[in-house]
Write a protein that holds these residues in place. Structure first.
Motif, PDB file in Angstrom:
ATOM      1  N   LYS A   5       7.219  15.969   1.473  1.00 45.21           N
ATOM      2  CA  LYS A   5       7.653  14.578   1.588  1.00 45.21           C
ATOM      3  C   LYS A   5       7.294  14.082   2.987  1.00 45.21           C
ATOM      4  O   LYS A   5       7.691  14.651   3.982  1.00 45.21           O
ATOM      5  CB  LYS A   5       9.151  14.464   1.346  1.00 45.21           C
ATOM      6  CG  LYS A   5       9.641  13.028   1.434  1.00 45.21           C
ATOM      7  CD  LYS A   5      11.000  12.878   0.829  1.00 45.21           C
ATOM      8  CE  LYS A   5      11.612  11.538   1.051  1.00 45.21           C
ATOM      9  NZ  LYS A   5      10.852  10.388   0.705  1.00 45.21           N
ATOM     10  N   ILE A   8       6.352   9.124   6.594  1.00 43.41           N
ATOM     11  CA  ILE A   8       5.640   7.852   6.716  1.00 43.41           C
ATOM     12  C   ILE A   8       5.764   7.110   5.389  1.00 43.41           C
ATOM     13  O   ILE A   8       5.464   7.649   4.331  1.00 43.41           O
ATOM     14  CB  ILE A   8       4.160   8.088   7.070  1.00 43.41           C
ATOM     15  CG1 ILE A   8       4.076   8.844   8.400  1.00 43.41           C
ATOM     16  CG2 ILE A   8       3.402   6.760   7.130  1.00 43.41           C
ATOM     17  CD1 ILE A   8       2.710   9.376   8.716  1.00 43.41           C
ATOM     18  N   HIS A   9       6.200   5.863   5.445  1.00 40.91           N
ATOM     19  CA  HIS A   9       6.392   5.053   4.244  1.00 40.91           C
ATOM     20  C   HIS A   9       5.065   4.699   3.596  1.00 40.91           C
ATOM     21  O   HIS A   9       4.070   4.471   4.290  1.00 40.91           O
ATOM     22  CB  HIS A   9       7.139   3.758   4.588  1.00 40.91           C
ATOM     23  CG  HIS A   9       8.526   3.987   5.064  1.00 40.91           C
ATOM     24  ND1 HIS A   9       9.624   3.640   4.329  1.00 40.91           N
ATOM     25  CD2 HIS A   9       9.008   4.547   6.206  1.00 40.91           C
ATOM     26  CE1 HIS A   9      10.719   3.968   4.983  1.00 40.91           C
ATOM     27  NE2 HIS A   9      10.358   4.522   6.140  1.00 40.91           N
ATOM     28  N   ASN A  10       5.068   4.604   2.294  1.00 43.29           N
ATOM     29  CA  ASN A  10       3.882   4.233   1.534  1.00 43.29           C
ATOM     30  C   ASN A  10       3.807   2.706   1.441  1.00 43.29           C
ATOM     31  O   ASN A  10       3.916   2.119   0.368  1.00 43.29           O
ATOM     32  CB  ASN A  10       3.950   4.869   0.143  1.00 43.29           C
ATOM     33  CG  ASN A  10       2.709   4.600  -0.665  1.00 43.29           C
ATOM     34  OD1 ASN A  10       1.710   4.120  -0.148  1.00 43.29           O
ATOM     35  ND2 ASN A  10       2.770   4.870  -1.948  1.00 43.29           N
ATOM     36  N   SER A  11       3.671   2.055   2.571  1.00 44.82           N
ATOM     37  CA  SER A  11       3.573   0.598   2.621  1.00 44.82           C
ATOM     38  C   SER A  11       2.896   0.179   3.917  1.00 44.82           C
ATOM     39  O   SER A  11       2.929   0.911   4.903  1.00 44.82           O
ATOM     40  CB  SER A  11       4.960  -0.051   2.532  1.00 44.82           C
ATOM     41  OG  SER A  11       5.754   0.316   3.621  1.00 44.82           O
ATOM     42  N   ASN A  13       3.012  -2.215   7.005  1.00 45.41           N
ATOM     43  CA  ASN A  13       4.044  -2.976   7.697  1.00 45.41           C
ATOM     44  C   ASN A  13       3.467  -4.206   8.383  1.00 45.41           C
ATOM     45  O   ASN A  13       3.851  -5.316   8.086  1.00 45.41           O
ATOM     46  CB  ASN A  13       4.764  -2.089   8.711  1.00 45.41           C
ATOM     47  CG  ASN A  13       5.945  -2.782   9.339  1.00 45.41           C
ATOM     48  OD1 ASN A  13       6.589  -3.607   8.720  1.00 45.41           O
ATOM     49  ND2 ASN A  13       6.219  -2.444  10.584  1.00 45.41           N
ATOM     50  N   TYR A  54       6.843  -8.600   3.025  1.00 43.22           N
ATOM     51  CA  TYR A  54       7.057  -7.435   3.874  1.00 43.22           C
ATOM     52  C   TYR A  54       5.978  -7.234   4.945  1.00 43.22           C
ATOM     53  O   TYR A  54       6.287  -6.979   6.097  1.00 43.22           O
ATOM     54  CB  TYR A  54       7.170  -6.172   3.000  1.00 43.22           C
ATOM     55  CG  TYR A  54       7.535  -4.956   3.788  1.00 43.22           C
ATOM     56  CD1 TYR A  54       8.846  -4.768   4.220  1.00 43.22           C
ATOM     57  CD2 TYR A  54       6.587  -4.002   4.128  1.00 43.22           C
ATOM     58  CE1 TYR A  54       9.199  -3.664   4.957  1.00 43.22           C
ATOM     59  CE2 TYR A  54       6.940  -2.890   4.866  1.00 43.22           C
ATOM     60  CZ  TYR A  54       8.238  -2.720   5.279  1.00 43.22           C
ATOM     61  OH  TYR A  54       8.585  -1.631   6.010  1.00 43.22           O
TER      62      TYR A  54
END
Length: 127
Positions: A5, A8-11, A13, A54
């Protein structure tokens, strides 16, 4: 294969757009997006655009007290979404912005490209 896991976000920014003149670019992008522009809100070296979703857009003029030399990409950096490609194209023409491609239409996608004051290519896109 072991998966870990990621912290780091899967998006995405914020997108950074290199600019040489922060005031000029802040006004240009504000006009493009139909936003109110107040020059007193622009403080070197960055200007955070007011974006509805976002992912943000940050105009970055580089180190303070140093004029940044921008080398624009020959390809679009990103796109702004539109539901009406023809109205968007007409709006850009009325702003007298540099249009670098005519509208390209596919069954589920249409787009055209423009240049910002530093020559960065931005796509206006449906789909």
């Amino acid at each position: 294969m072991k998966t870990t896991k990621s912290p780091i976000h899967n998006s995405v920014n914020t997108m950074f757009v290199p600019v040489s003149d922060l005031q000029t670019s802040a006004k240009w992008y504000s006009d493009l997006l139909g936003q109110e522009f107040n020059p007193s809100e622009v403080e070197e070296p960055v200007y955070n655009m007011k974006i509805d979703h976002y992912t943000g857009v940050l105009l970055d003029s580089g180190p303070p007290d140093e004029k940044q030399k921008v080398t624009p990409s020959a390809h679009p950096l990103f796109n702004f979404h539109t539901d009406d490609i023809d109205a968007s194209y007409q709006y850009i023409k009325e702003l007298e912005y540099s249009i670098t491609s005519n509208i390209t239409r596919f069954e589920d996608l249409s787009f055209f490209t423009i240049k910002d004051p530093d020559g960065n290519i931005i796509m206006i896109c449906t789909g």
